[in-house]
Design a protein around this motif. Structure first.
Motif: not given
Length: 362
Positions: A213-216, A207-208, A194-195, A200-201
């Motif tokens: 990425c985790t869900a994909t 967090p989104q 998350v950090q 980056v964004s």
């Protein structure tokens, strides 16, 4: 404090400082990449496995306590034990198939039937193919001696591919062990992800991005690679216990078709026809045919349960990822490619759909 006048000289010096710093950073990044490159595929696969298996670790926290390291070690040990049995059976089957083929050829028991007369009438390739086929059916040793360099090259290539498959499975075991280390520090790893995403964004979208990425990764790893691996085990074990020639190689072909999202019936139906044609219709062949046919269709039941869950990855993306990963990184790239390309696909469309505030709707 007297302000420094903004002149062309100061601008040149500032630009030079920026270029020097950027060059030093680029050199450092290149050195780090060269050092890390031999372990790139292993660490990527370890990270994918850790992210995929971490929900199982969270579910086991209640019954087995709250120590993540102990639960992660237990999951890795059970997974290795479960995997080693079918991998050993498939490896033994491949070795037996190669040994049987070599002994058959040496004993002269291998016979090729002559071609049909219609083969010669095929356009372009009909006449040369018919001649080679006819010579193979009548004088196979001379034909083999004629093409010894080509046969030797193809044999070495096949042995190299089989060695790559074995190394891929060994890499998978090491990746599973490293994934256990990652899972033992799952909470800290999640915070770090998350950090990094927030850096980056931005803090609002970090967090989104990490969640996407985790869900994909979990959706593709479970819904594509996981289902293909389950199909390979189910179909491959049926081939091994029935004694189908080349059962190990056929099982690897099932794995390849499963990851490429192609129907496994392309292999199971011809094998069923071969078994019934050679052994006849009996209770054993009927049970084997029903089992293998159902095992080849198990992805239709598992995909709605494991694939998707809010993540839409088109089949061409998975197919290109599997083929490209296999070309670039061998058998291990066959697993990593679809996952990495699916993550990149999702991030790209997330960036496309993330319109700036005040922009007119499309």
């Amino acid at each position: 404090m007297v302000p420094v006048p903004f002149t062309e000289k100061t601008l040149t010096r500032s630009l030079l400082d920026v270029l020097i710093r950027a060059g030093l950073i680029a050199i450092l990044v290149l050195f780090c990449f060269e050092i890390f490159q031999p372990f790139r595929d292993l660490m990527l696969w370890s990270l994918i496995l850790a992210i995929t298996l971490y929900p199982l670790q969270e579910r086991l926290k209640g019954p087995l306590g709250q120590k993540e390291g102990r639960i992660a070690t237990l999951i890795v040990l059970i997974a290795i034990v479960i995997l080693m049995v079918p991998i050993y059976l498939l490896g033994t089957s491949i070795a037996d198939s190669v040994e049987h083929a070599m002994s058959t050829v040496k004993a002269g028991g291998f016979h090729i039937p002559p071609p049909a007369e219609s083969v010669a009438s095929w356009p372009v390739v009909g006449k040369p193919l018919s001649d080679v086929w006819l010579q193979a059916s009548t004088d196979l040793p001379d034909l083999t001696a004629k093409y010894i360099p080509q046969i030797k090259h193809a044999s070495l290539g096949l042995l190299g591919k089989l060695a790559g498959v074995g190394m891929g499975f060994l890499t998978f075991i090491f990746a599973l062990i490293i994934a256990g280390v990652f899972m033992a520090h799952g909470a800290a790893g999640s915070r770090s992800a998350v950090q990094i995403a927030s850096r980056v964004s931005g803090p609002a979208k970090g967090p989104q991005l990490a969640e996407l990425c985790t869900a994909t990764i979990r959706a593709v790893a479970l819904g594509v690679v996981g289902i293909a691996f389950i199909q390979m085990l189910l179909v491959g074990l049926g081939f091994v216990f029935k004694g189908v020639p080349g059962a190990g190689l056929l099982a690897l072909a099932v794995l390849l078709l499963g990851i490429m999202q192609l129907p496994v019936t392309l292999i199971t139906v011809p094998v069923i026809a071969y078994v019934i044609g050679t052994e006849g219709v009996s209770t054993t062949t009927i049970i084997f045919s029903i089992y293998v046919f159902i095992a080849g269709l198990v992805d239709n039941v598992l995909k709605p349960l494991l694939l998707g869950r809010g993540v839409d990855v088109p089949m061409p993306v998975v197919l290109i990822g599997a083929l490209g990963g296999m070309v670039t990184s061998g058998i291990i790239g066959l697993f990593i490619g679809p996952v990495v390309l699916a993550v990149g696909y999702q991030l790209f469309w997330q960036w496309v759909q993330d319109q700036p505030e005040g922009a007119p709707p499309i």
